[in-house]
Design an enzyme around this catalytic site. Sequence first.
Site, PDB file in Angstrom:
ATOM      1  N   CYS A   1       0.441  -1.071  -0.483  1.00 49.09           N
ATOM      2  CA  CYS A   1       0.240  -0.250   0.245  1.00 49.09           C
ATOM      3  C   CYS A   1       0.561   0.817   0.256  1.00 49.09           C
ATOM      4  CB  CYS A   1      -1.184   0.360   1.122  1.00 49.09           C
ATOM      5  SG  CYS A   1      -2.201  -1.499   1.473  1.00 49.09           S
TER       6      CYS A   1
ATOM      7  N   ARG B   1       3.781  -0.390  -4.810  1.00 48.76           N
ATOM      8  CA  ARG B   1       3.952  -1.289  -3.372  1.00 48.76           C
ATOM      9  C   ARG B   1       1.965  -1.649  -3.199  1.00 48.76           C
ATOM     10  NH1 ARG B   1       7.656   0.872  -0.087  1.00 48.76           N
ATOM     11  NH2 ARG B   1       6.483  -0.191   1.717  1.00 48.76           N
TER      12      ARG B   1
ATOM     13  N   TRP C   1      -2.941  -2.811  -1.524  1.00 49.32           N
ATOM     14  CA  TRP C   1      -3.103  -3.824  -1.904  1.00 49.32           C
ATOM     15  C   TRP C   1      -4.043  -4.363  -0.298  1.00 49.32           C
ATOM     16  CZ3 TRP C   1      -1.166  -8.392   1.308  1.00 49.32           C
ATOM     17  CH2 TRP C   1      -1.294  -9.703   0.996  1.00 49.32           C
TER      18      TRP C   1
ATOM     19  N   ASN D   1      -1.514   2.721   6.392  1.00 48.62           N
ATOM     20  CA  ASN D   1      -1.249   1.574   6.113  1.00 48.62           C
ATOM     21  C   ASN D   1      -1.632   0.708   7.291  1.00 48.62           C
ATOM     22  OD1 ASN D   1      -1.433   2.163   3.274  1.00 48.62           O
ATOM     23  ND2 ASN D   1       1.533   2.378   3.465  1.00 48.62           N
ATOM     24  N   GLY D   2      -1.181  -0.512   6.805  1.00 53.33           N
ATOM     25  CA  GLY D   2      -1.165  -1.512   8.520  1.00 53.33           C
ATOM     26  C   GLY D   2      -2.339  -2.266   8.624  1.00 53.33           C
TER      27      GLY D   2
ATOM     28  N   GLU E   1      15.260 -19.945  -5.922  1.00 57.49           N
ATOM     29  CA  GLU E   1      15.007 -18.414  -6.137  1.00 57.49           C
ATOM     30  C   GLU E   1      14.786 -18.447  -7.981  1.00 57.49           C
ATOM     31  OE1 GLU E   1      14.404 -15.401  -5.287  1.00 57.49           O
ATOM     32  OE2 GLU E   1      15.098 -14.392  -6.098  1.00 57.49           O
TER      33      GLU E   1
ATOM     34  N   LYS F   1      11.048 -16.743  -9.030  1.00 57.10           N
ATOM     35  CA  LYS F   1      11.389 -15.773  -9.878  1.00 57.10           C
ATOM     36  C   LYS F   1      10.072 -16.204 -11.119  1.00 57.10           C
ATOM     37  CE  LYS F   1      12.728 -12.909  -8.691  1.00 57.10           C
ATOM     38  NZ  LYS F   1      13.266 -12.970  -7.008  1.00 57.10           N
TER      39      LYS F   1
ATOM     40  N   GLU G   1       6.467 -16.017  -9.702  1.00 56.09           N
ATOM     41  CA  GLU G   1       6.059 -14.843  -9.343  1.00 56.09           C
ATOM     42  C   GLU G   1       5.873 -14.024 -10.546  1.00 56.09           C
ATOM     43  OE1 GLU G   1       8.600 -13.025  -5.883  1.00 56.09           O
ATOM     44  OE2 GLU G   1       9.977 -13.334  -7.486  1.00 56.09           O
TER      45      GLU G   1
ATOM     46  N   HIS H   1      12.965 -39.290  -5.020  1.00 49.04           N
ATOM     47  CA  HIS H   1      12.284 -39.501  -4.284  1.00 49.04           C
ATOM     48  C   HIS H   1      11.281 -39.012  -4.665  1.00 49.04           C
ATOM     49  CE1 HIS H   1      15.832 -41.570  -2.377  1.00 49.04           C
ATOM     50  NE2 HIS H   1      16.782 -39.933  -2.248  1.00 49.04           N
TER      51      HIS H   1
ATOM     52  N   LYS I   1       4.944  -5.424  -3.074  1.00 47.21           N
ATOM     53  CA  LYS I   1       6.678  -5.961  -2.923  1.00 47.21           C
ATOM     54  C   LYS I   1       6.858  -5.551  -1.420  1.00 47.21           C
ATOM     55  CE  LYS I   1      11.060  -4.765  -3.980  1.00 47.21           C
ATOM     56  NZ  LYS I   1      11.654  -5.784  -4.641  1.00 47.21           N
TER      57      LYS I   1
END
Length: 608
Positions: A2, A27, A74, A100-101, A481, A485, A488, A504, A603
């Site tokens: 946000c 954000r 968000w 925000n929060g 990673e 990527k 995402e 396995h 983000k």
Amino acid sequence: MCGIVGYVGRQDATPLLLAGLHRLEYRGYDSAGIAVIGRGGVKLHKSSGRIARLEATLPKRGVRGTTGIAHTRWATHGEPTDANAHPHADCSGEIAVAHNGIIENFAALRAELTAAGHTFRSETDTEVLAHLIEAAYDGDLQQAVREALRSVQGTYGIVVIDGRHPDRIVAARNGSPVVIGIGDKEMFVASDVAALVRHTQQIVYLDDREIATIEAGGFRTSTLDDEPTQKSPATVPWGFEAYDRGEHAHFMLKEILEQPETCERTLKGRLDAQFGTAHLGGLNLGARDLLDIRRVKILGCGSAYYAGLAGAHMIEMLARIPADAEPASEFRYRNPVIERETLYVAVSQSGETADTLAAVREVRRKGGRALGIVNTVGSQVARECDGGIYMHAGPEIAVASTKAFTSTLLCTALLALNLGRVRDLSAADGKRVVAALGRIPEQVRAVLRERERVRALAVKYMQHASAFFIGRTHAYPVALEGAQKLKEISYVHAEAYPASELKHGPLALVSPDTPTYVVLPQDDLYEKSLSSIEEIRARRGPVVAITQPGDESLPTKVDDVIVVPHTEPVLSPILLTIPLQLLAYETAVALGRDVDQPRNLAKSVTVE
Ligand code: G6P
């Protein structure tokens, strides 16, 4: 997560607020809104979707006024609808709040306020703030906000405007950043300096439980208990170009291509070629403290956690101290045993991630020692740690982390050197690692020259719905990673496994439709990884190797090869990661995805 922006001054607030919102869109980007104090009081406009949609819904002649606030969201409480977008107003429509929060006790507060006759228009936790301020209002806006925040449990960065006080914005912070930008007879406020740098480099961060009244000519701050506080302005360390995409199509591409410079900055002034060690002044640990450390535990979320896994391996290899990494999001909830002789290292690009911050607090509450590997100078994680290493990678805007990942690996390598050289790592071995670190920026540049080849691979494999990423020991975090990527930003299903684990379970899914990316450094385990490749090929699975020079016959054993330069084995994850960043980027572009703003993600995850 946000974004908030506010303006009070002499200019028309709307275009400034919208431009600020665009800067913060990374954000959060599922809905947005703006509230400006015009002639007839507060004018509120909100819209689900991106900021461009909000702009399209604004009245043709604009919303005139010189004081206003805006927000890009968000969603946490309530879907991303027009009604749930911020700012939120009280019953009278005089007061507007962007937040925000998370207000944890919002349900109880909402019930009380409803019983007292307040009418709610959204499903958000934030709206209770507007009504609480309305209920507490007695002619003094700051006092009403302070009063309202007394009943609130949770985290917030808020900005509040009131049509009866058109000359001011009240802002407050508890756990969610608020920064004031000081202009010439105008003031800005935002959740992130990215929204301010075009207008001013002079900023002031609010501290937790601090409240500010901001007017065009200045601001005053006090604690929530009404004790005045003194603030000294700081200068933003990066110019506004650092927050721009420049000529690049996406921030992610810019940040990938920047890595030779960001790696150089991370290393600058820290390599000691004479003694084969690293200078890390910010650790606040002397040689004796370093010697007392018996174990290292790295904590982080998402890519920061994967970087931590690779970093733990470096520490074990160079310093021969047991080291591991754990998701900070789990650590905080499992009542962890904190040991005096363990060094806890929190990794966070933003320095704001709620789970990582909570892990740091858990460590320190129980008497443990926490260091931070953080990119954002002065961020909350950096402030709450006992010491640390800044990445100096510059602002990272793309949701998918890239340059912060490689800079974290360099920071952990420096820490490993430091810990190693007070132990058994010889001067000669230390010097070799220092020399290899010095070559990394140039080698990163060389890897980036493979972009066209990686693009061709991306196009070749982009239609496959699933992919595996495998690697052994320190190549495994690189595989994790790489898979992260790809999923995402391209939404291709990707899973990472240690190469040894393939047989396995996951081998059941290998087929001509499932490419496997093998992270294949030239090390002691090379031959063993070739056996895993054979197992995949026997099931006719396509194999792409990300490797180092040394095996001329490899192209006959796999479908495609990308080669990165040799380095010290312990540093190879830094170079092996970069082709996988490019692969994810090029796949996402080829599939037409929104690279910088992937669906459902944000983000900096500043909430649980
Ligand atoms: C979010 C982002 C990830 C990032 C993680 C940790 O989940 O989408 O890309 O790796 O947060 O962020 P931090 O700022 O703590 O490194």
